[in-house]
Design an enzyme around this catalytic site. Structure first.
Site, PDB file in Angstrom:
ATOM      1  N   SER A 257      18.888  86.566  -3.097  1.00  0.00           N
ATOM      2  CA  SER A 257      17.896  86.070  -2.144  1.00  0.00           C
ATOM      3  C   SER A 257      18.426  85.770  -0.741  1.00  0.00           C
ATOM      4  O   SER A 257      17.648  85.476   0.157  1.00  0.00           O
ATOM      5  CB  SER A 257      17.213  84.813  -2.694  1.00  0.00           C
ATOM      6  OG  SER A 257      18.132  83.754  -2.826  1.00  0.00           O
ATOM      7  N   LYS A 302      13.076  75.960  -1.670  1.00  0.00           N
ATOM      8  CA  LYS A 302      13.879  76.383  -0.525  1.00  0.00           C
ATOM      9  C   LYS A 302      13.303  75.868   0.791  1.00  0.00           C
ATOM     10  O   LYS A 302      14.051  75.496   1.697  1.00  0.00           O
ATOM     11  CB  LYS A 302      14.003  77.904  -0.504  1.00  0.00           C
ATOM     12  CG  LYS A 302      14.825  78.427  -1.668  1.00  0.00           C
ATOM     13  CD  LYS A 302      15.030  79.930  -1.618  1.00  0.00           C
ATOM     14  CE  LYS A 302      15.944  80.371  -2.755  1.00  0.00           C
ATOM     15  NZ  LYS A 302      16.242  81.817  -2.706  1.00  0.00           N
TER      16      LYS A 302
END
EC number: 3.4.21.53
Length: 365
Positions: A257, A302
């Site tokens: 990611s 996140k």
């Protein structure tokens, strides 16, 4: 004893009993929470995250932070109290255990898979950044993994360069599977390869041409769902030779990611000026060799982690926008991106102060 006192005492004892029982009742869930965030333009553990040599680099400013998620380990057994607390907490997310560890995947298997994905994301980030800059990158198809007890075991090896299958040149990893599955199980397929040990030696270009070999393998039948397919038990990938050295120094991070943010950091260091204009920008997203940005897991965690560190803008994969926009941290603007070109365009708007032009995430995407 007065009735009211007795009732309160009984209720208290019952609550204590329930809490105690909850500690011992195990539930099939895992927990996700915000993890560390690291500036790809800065340092980590005392050394630059991005180290480039053999090519002119430029000074940068601001932040291009990659973000992470912490998850409980595969062998951690969550109890009912922890699950309820996680469901109620704003900064944590409780998910079914098999969402993070499908098919009984062990901690060791998960760690290995994450490490491989992280390594591949670094390679793709380099390729995407250099392609965006118009810098040529030499690429070829390789054997990425060989399954144990498969027809290819001992015949092909990780790192072997695949030049052709049955005489047909391969240009992308998917070509290999397409050519193998043209066969029926039990038929033979011929690979034209350059062995990994030859490829890794000096004078790569000369040796790739001179060390080509043919390996014939009898295919087996797939054991997954659907009609049986011919397989040999390998997965194909891509390897590259870069015209100068790009090293990403970041340990204890796994998964794919961070690809987008690595690519942007590399681009920033190889171009004059500052991509962010000194602004704190964070983000996430996988990236492929062509610069396409893909979705990731745990985006809500996140965004929380990024905002806690001071981020003002968060580059969000298009397919994660709806989930992220449902609970955006105060003071954080979610910017929708689908390619590295989208991200560069958004950064141009940010440093130019044209924030009204930014493609913002909404709950519809």
């Amino acid at each position: 004893m007065p009735r009211r006192t007795a009732t309160m005492l009984a209720s208290t004892l019952m609550l204590i009993a329930l809490l105690c029982a909850g500690v011992f009742i195990k539930v099939p869930y895992s927990e996700m929470s915000p993890g560390p965030t690291v500036n790809t333009l800065g340092e980590h553990d005392g050394e630059p995250v991005l180290q480039i040599s053999g090519r002119r680099t430029y000074g940068t400013s601001g932040h291009l932070n990659m973000t992470t998620v912490r998850v409980t380990s595969a062998d951690y057994k969550m109890n009912l109290v922890e699950a309820v607390y996680g469901w109620l907490a704003h900064d944590d997310k409780v998910v079914p255990h098999n969402t993070l560890y499908p098919d009984g995947k062990t901690e060791e298997q998960s760690t290995q898979e994450n490490a491989e994905e992280f390594s591949q994301s670094q390679e793709s980030a380099k390729v995407a950044a250099l392609k965006e800059l118009g810098v040529p990158v030499d690429s070829w198809v390789i054997v990425s993994t060989v399954l144990k007890d498969s027809p290819a075991e001992g015949r092909l090896h990780a790192g072997d360069v695949i030049k052709a299958v049955d005489g047909t040149a391969v240009k992308a990893p998917d070509d290999v599977a397409d050519l193998v599955t043209k066969h029926k199980p039990g038929e033979k397929v011929t690979f034209t390869i350059v062995p990994a040990k030859e490829q890794a030696a000096a004078e790569k270009e000369r040796r790739r041409a001179s060390a080509t070999r043919k390996v014939t393998i009898t295919t087996a039948a797939s054991d997954d769902t659907g009609a049986p397919r011919a397989i040999v038990g390998i997965s194909a990938g891509t390897d590259h030779t870069f015209p100068f050295s790009i090293d990403i120094k970041l340990a204890d991070v796994g998964g794919p990611s961070a690809g987008l943010m690595f690519a942007l950091g590399i681009y920033d260091k190889l171009t004059p000026g500052s991509l962010t204009g000194g602004t704190f920008v964070a983000g996430t997203g996988t990236i492929d060799d062509a610069g396409k940005v893909g979705p990731i897991g745990g985006v809500e965690m996140k965004t929380v982690g990024a905002r806690d560190k001071g981020a003002r803008y968060f580059l969000t994969p298009k397919d994660n926008c709806a989930a992220a926009a449902k609970d955006t941290p105060d003071g954080l603007t979610l910017v929708k991106v689908d390619t590295i070109g989208d991200a560069l365009g958004a950064l141009e708007d940010i440093r130019g102060g044209h924030t009204d032009a930014l493609p913002k995430c909404t709950t519809k995407g």
